[in-house]
Structure formats: C-alpha cells, structure tokens
Scaffold this motif. Structure first.
Motif, PDB file in Angstrom:
ATOM      1  N   HIS A 149      27.586 -36.550 -12.544  1.00 20.61           N
ATOM      2  CA  HIS A 149      28.716 -36.122 -13.236  1.00 20.61           C
ATOM      3  C   HIS A 149      29.455 -37.187 -13.626  1.00 20.61           C
ATOM      4  O   HIS A 149      30.230 -38.112 -12.538  1.00 20.61           O
ATOM      5  CB  HIS A 149      29.344 -35.175 -12.324  1.00 20.61           C
ATOM      6  CG  HIS A 149      30.486 -34.563 -12.692  1.00 20.61           C
ATOM      7  ND1 HIS A 149      30.695 -33.624 -13.873  1.00 20.61           N
ATOM      8  CD2 HIS A 149      31.976 -34.818 -12.721  1.00 20.61           C
ATOM      9  CE1 HIS A 149      31.856 -33.246 -14.265  1.00 20.61           C
ATOM     10  NE2 HIS A 149      32.792 -33.886 -13.720  1.00 20.61           N
ATOM     11  N   HIS A 153      32.389 -38.797 -17.003  1.00 23.52           N
ATOM     12  CA  HIS A 153      33.190 -38.522 -18.114  1.00 23.52           C
ATOM     13  C   HIS A 153      33.309 -39.833 -18.736  1.00 23.52           C
ATOM     14  O   HIS A 153      34.413 -40.596 -18.416  1.00 23.52           O
ATOM     15  CB  HIS A 153      34.584 -37.705 -18.012  1.00 23.52           C
ATOM     16  CG  HIS A 153      34.273 -36.562 -17.235  1.00 23.52           C
ATOM     17  ND1 HIS A 153      33.992 -35.180 -17.966  1.00 23.52           N
ATOM     18  CD2 HIS A 153      34.804 -36.147 -16.181  1.00 23.52           C
ATOM     19  CE1 HIS A 153      33.910 -34.376 -17.245  1.00 23.52           C
ATOM     20  NE2 HIS A 153      34.389 -34.684 -15.923  1.00 23.52           N
ATOM     21  N   HIS A 192      32.945 -27.095 -14.064  1.00 23.15           N
ATOM     22  CA  HIS A 192      33.802 -27.394 -13.169  1.00 23.15           C
ATOM     23  C   HIS A 192      34.346 -26.257 -12.220  1.00 23.15           C
ATOM     24  O   HIS A 192      34.937 -25.349 -12.751  1.00 23.15           O
ATOM     25  CB  HIS A 192      34.918 -28.387 -13.392  1.00 23.15           C
ATOM     26  CG  HIS A 192      34.705 -29.618 -14.112  1.00 23.15           C
ATOM     27  ND1 HIS A 192      34.277 -29.667 -15.660  1.00 23.15           N
ATOM     28  CD2 HIS A 192      35.056 -30.850 -13.859  1.00 23.15           C
ATOM     29  CE1 HIS A 192      33.944 -30.828 -15.804  1.00 23.15           C
ATOM     30  NE2 HIS A 192      34.676 -31.457 -14.818  1.00 23.15           N
ATOM     31  N   HIS A 240      32.119 -30.622  -8.118  1.00 18.22           N
ATOM     32  CA  HIS A 240      33.199 -30.483  -7.069  1.00 18.22           C
ATOM     33  C   HIS A 240      32.698 -29.473  -6.001  1.00 18.22           C
ATOM     34  O   HIS A 240      32.234 -30.030  -4.818  1.00 18.22           O
ATOM     35  CB  HIS A 240      34.565 -30.265  -7.421  1.00 18.22           C
ATOM     36  CG  HIS A 240      35.055 -31.347  -8.768  1.00 18.22           C
ATOM     37  ND1 HIS A 240      34.925 -32.433  -8.507  1.00 18.22           N
ATOM     38  CD2 HIS A 240      35.364 -31.139 -10.003  1.00 18.22           C
ATOM     39  CE1 HIS A 240      35.457 -33.196  -9.620  1.00 18.22           C
ATOM     40  NE2 HIS A 240      35.479 -32.240 -10.340  1.00 18.22           N
ATOM     41  N   ASP A 276      32.030 -38.997 -11.282  1.00 22.39           N
ATOM     42  CA  ASP A 276      33.249 -38.092 -12.005  1.00 22.39           C
ATOM     43  C   ASP A 276      33.935 -39.226 -13.201  1.00 22.39           C
ATOM     44  O   ASP A 276      33.498 -40.313 -13.278  1.00 22.39           O
ATOM     45  CB  ASP A 276      34.220 -37.654 -11.304  1.00 22.39           C
ATOM     46  CG  ASP A 276      35.065 -36.417 -11.673  1.00 22.39           C
ATOM     47  OD1 ASP A 276      34.797 -36.137 -13.049  1.00 22.39           O
ATOM     48  OD2 ASP A 276      35.980 -35.982 -11.079  1.00 22.39           O
TER      49      ASP A 276
HETATM   50 ZN   LIG Z   1      34.512 -33.771 -14.144  1.00 18.68          ZN
END
Ligand SMILES: [Zn+2]
Length: 503
Positions: free
Chosen positions: A64, A66, A243, A280, A331
């Motif tokens: 995960h 971004h 998410h 998460h 993340d």
């Molecule tokens: Zn995220």
C-alpha cells in the motif's frame, strides 16, 4: 537471458521452509526461477553472481503506497488524518500536474523502493480532479523504466467530500461549504470507462505491470460505483483495493452513516472478497474480523503511517488467527515520509509488543517477513510471487552478509527485521533482470531525474503554498469534527461492539 547465483544462502520464505536459509545454487531463466538446489549445472548461464557469503531472499512487497504524496515528503507533522488530508489532498485549488511531473514523482518512489529492497509495489494513485489517461501512462512508464513490478490504480471519490466525514457540516460555514460542494464529485461513469481502458492498455504490460481498481473508501464512494469496480476487478483478476477503518473518526462513520460497521456494510454489499485489500483495518470489531476471515481478504498494515497520524494499531494477531491475509505497506510518502520496507518491517516487529504483555499477541520476525513478501503478493493477486520456488517469478534480493547489520550473525530473520536497513543489498532482481546493483538503479539516470524534479519543485510549491492557505479556512472545522469523533461514544457501543485493538 539466464542468471545463475552460486553457493548462496537461500531464504525461501514459503510455508515449508519457514525462515531458515540453506546453501544452494539458484538458476533464473527469462522471468522465472527454474531451479534451486545443490550443485546445479550452471554452465549455460549468461551471467553468474557469486553467492558465497550472500543471502538470497524474495524481494519485498509494498502492499500500500501513494506515490502522489512524494511531493510532500517531509512537509507535514503532528496532524491527524482528517486535518492532514486538507493539505495533501486539498479540497480547493488542487493543481493539475503535467504528465512529466507525475512521471518524475513516480520515478522518485520507484528508485527509493528498488534501492531499499522493494521489488513489487501497489501504488494507489489519486490525481486531482481526476486521473487522465496521460497521467496514468506516466505512472506506468516510470515503473517500466525503473524496473519494478507494480500494481497501479486510479483512485476515486464519488461522494461530496464534506459528506464523507461525520460532523464537519456542523462546523463548516455555509460559504465554505458552498465552495466545496461546487466542485462536485468524481464522475463514476467516466471513471469506470477510464478503468476499462486502463485494463486494456496496461494490464500485464512488460510482464510486470498491472492495473487495479481503487474506490477510496465505503464512506467516500457510492455503493453502485464500488460494485461496478468489483465486477471489473473480477473480470480482470485484479485487486479491489480500498481504505477502511483507519481512524476513530471512521469507526464513528459506519454507525453514523449506515447504522452498521463499515466492514458489515462491505459484507452486506458483496464487497468483502478474497481479492479485496483493506488498507489499515485498525478500528475493526470482533464480528468484523470474523467476516474478514471468512472472506479470506487481505489487509495492508501501514504501521509507520498509522503512528504518524495517531490512527491506532491494527489488531494483526487477531486478523491472522481469523484467516485474514496480512501484508505490509508504507502508505503514502507524506504519512510515512519514506517507502523503505525494511523500516516498515522494523516498526511492525515492535509496535504490537507495547500493546499487551501477552507475548502470544506479538508478531515474530518470520511472520513479519512473510507479510512483507508473500502476504503482499497475495494482496496484489500475484500468486507466483513472494517466495523463492521453481516456476515462480524471479523477484529477489541478494544481500551481503559481511556487513555491519549481519555481523556478528545470529538469527537471520531477526537480522532482517531488526538490523538491516536495505544498505546490504548488492542486487535487486525483478522478473529475472538485475534492476539495481550496489546501490545504483541500472536502467535509469537517477541523478538526472532527481535534478529535473528539483527544478520543477519551486513552481509546484509556490502554487501549493497558495493552495494550503485556501484550505486552511477549513482547518478549524475539521479539528472540531475530529475532536467530537474522538470524544464521543464512538457509536460502536450502540451496535454492542468494541474495537478489537482497544480490548
Ligand atoms: Zn492509503
């Protein structure tokens, strides 16, 4: 093209071998491992790596990430998710980036990832106001050029932003609310058409790159869009990435919006499946965990990001016990400020120990390593990736065992999780090609790309500073909503449930 690695210590990381290495040769042909064993006939290999004194292990999988946040690396601190999003994902005045800046931003993440041992990444990419085909092409091109295996999304929100967070409308004044609402929402129909085209253009590209659907979250997207996205994911055997339950605010959201937990809502709408990855999964309840285990879905445990935003700690032991596949993620590059998976493993190895004196709840180094390799590969729907086996993708790291992190040497799994930083890697191999060697990416000019990005940044940041000032107008209201959610009975009580990580 074939590569032989001779006399190395091989860490298979499959279910049978655990995390104990054995000495063997390894032969790669094309993009696959074709043999692992003692005294292989390696005379036909095009290239030989002397593996003596070295460890060969599966490349790390970042489940995960971004990449768009890379432009904000090191910029923000001490804000909870809801307030931080105002700046990293601004409501007003977000810039539309050129495909070239998108390329440079992605290349930066790919270079850092590869050099620090990540060979496979799931990159969930949001562009404002929506991702164009040219921007998506730029992301694919960057991963293609640097040489990672990547699963790449177009991320979407198709509900009015102020309607995605409980209580904010109580605190945002009518003028600001009107400005936010005037921006409208993501266009679900256009996005689905964009995704269909992306699957046709990019899915399977170079044997390393795939597309995936990533509706942002069940409180940020309409159920129609999420179900249509799931149909696309099924049709292309691609991940469905979203998410859920990152913050206490989001634990309030399910009961407030839907009268049930967000996981129960996903389940009721047929969206909790094996190809579902939940980033998460912190504020899940015991009934949530049961539903997730029954679905055999995946979670991305983003332990550094979760600490930075003060979000909480995912109940990983309970999720594993229930049959959920656990992967690790960095993340976004703004909420963990790095894509380095050795840092993520280290943090994941420690955080659970401070939650409870019950050591049965703590994670072992082999469990962390599996989450960072085969766990991530499963969440990306890449079954023959993440372990070193004949017939599997040749994605691996060669690690020098004569370095400080491995000297003196004791338990190899512990060294990998708690001592190594990625600095001992001599070769990063992806799809049977050496993509990085001795700290250098072999297929791009790193210095030139970084210099070009530095040149672009003053203009970008000049505009972004103005954007920050515009969005600061929302900050007081978002803090108030955050405080209300964190102070109140979180609504789960009304459902007779408690978040598992606080029990
Ligand atoms: Zn995220």
């Amino acid at each position: 093209m074939s590569i032989a690695i001779t006399g190395a210590e091989i860490l298979v990381l499959d279910a049978d071998h655990g995390a104990k290495p054995f000495t063997a040769d390894l032969l790669i042909q094309g993009d696959r491992i074709i043999a692992i064993g003692p005294d292989l006939d390696l005379s036909q290999a095009d290239q030989t790596i002397d593996g003596r004194g070295k460890l060969v292990m599966p490349g790390l999988v970042n489940a995960h990430m971004h990449s768009p946040e890379a432009l904000y690396k090191g910029r923000y601190d001490n804000m909870p998710l809801e307030v931080w999003m105002l700046y990293a994902y601004p409501i007003l005045g977000a810039q539309v980036l050129s495909p070239r800046l998108v390329y440079l931003r992605t290349a930066l993440c790919a270079i850092e990832s590869l050099k620090s041992g990540t060979t496979c990444v799931t990159d969930d990419v949001y562009e404002s106001p929506h991702q164009t085909p040219e921007q998506l092409d730029a992301v694919f091109q960057a991963y293609d050029d640097v040489g990672l295996r990547a699963t790449i999304s177009g991320h979407i929100v198709d509900r009015p932003f102020l309607d995605t967070i409980p209580f904010v409308r109580d605190f945002v004044g009518p003028d600001l609310a009107a400005q936010a609402d005037a921006l409208g929402t993501g266009d679900a129909k256009a996005w689905l058409a964009h995704c269909k085209e992306a699957f046709t253009r990019h899915h399977g590209r170079s044997g390393r790159l795939n597309f995936m659907v990533a509706p942002s979250a069940p409180q940020r997207c309409t159920v129609d869009l999420m179900q249509a996205a799931m149909e696309l994911a099924e049709a292309h055997d691609a991940p469905f990435h979203t998410h859920i339950l990152e913050t206490k605010m989001q634990a309030v959201t399910g009961p407030e919006f839907y009268g049930e937990t967000l996981i129960a809502y996903m389940h009721r709408h047929g969206l909790l499946r094996e190809r579902t990855t939940i980033a998460h999964s912190i504020w899940v309840t015991d009934p949530d965990i049961e539903l997730m285990g029954d679905a055999r879905c995946s979670i991305a445990h983003n332990v550094i990001s979760n600490q930075k935003l003060g979000a909480g700690v995912a109940p990983v032991r309970r999720l594993l016990d229930a049959g959920v596949n656990v992967a690790l993620g960095s993340d976004g590059v703004s909420t963990s400020d790095t894509t380095r998976m050795f840092a993520v493993m280290h943090a994941a190895g420690l955080i659970h120990n401070v939650q409870t004196p019950d050591t049965a709840y703590w994670l072992s180094a082999p469990e962390i390593l599996r989450a960072a390799t085969s766990g991530g590969a499963k969440s990306a729907c890449l079954p023959k990736t993440g372990t070193l086996e004949a017939g599997h993708k040749a994605d691996m790291l060669v690690i020098d065992l004569a370095t400080v992190p491995f000297t003196p040497r004791n338990n190899i799994a512990n060294h990998l999780v708690y001592c190594e930083t990625g600095s001992s890697i001599t070769h990063a191999i992806v799809g049977g090609q050496i993509m990085a060697q001795d700290g250098t990416c072999l297929h791009v000019d790193e210095a030139a790309l970084l210099a070009e990005l530095r040149e672009e940044m003053p203009a970008f940041l000049a505009q972004h500073t103005k954007t920050e000032a515009m969005n600061q107008a929302f900050e007081a209201a978002f803090w108030q909503a955050h405080k209300k959610a964190n102070a109140c009975d979180i609504g789960l009580h009304r459902l007779g449930q408690e978040p598992a990580w606080l029990q």
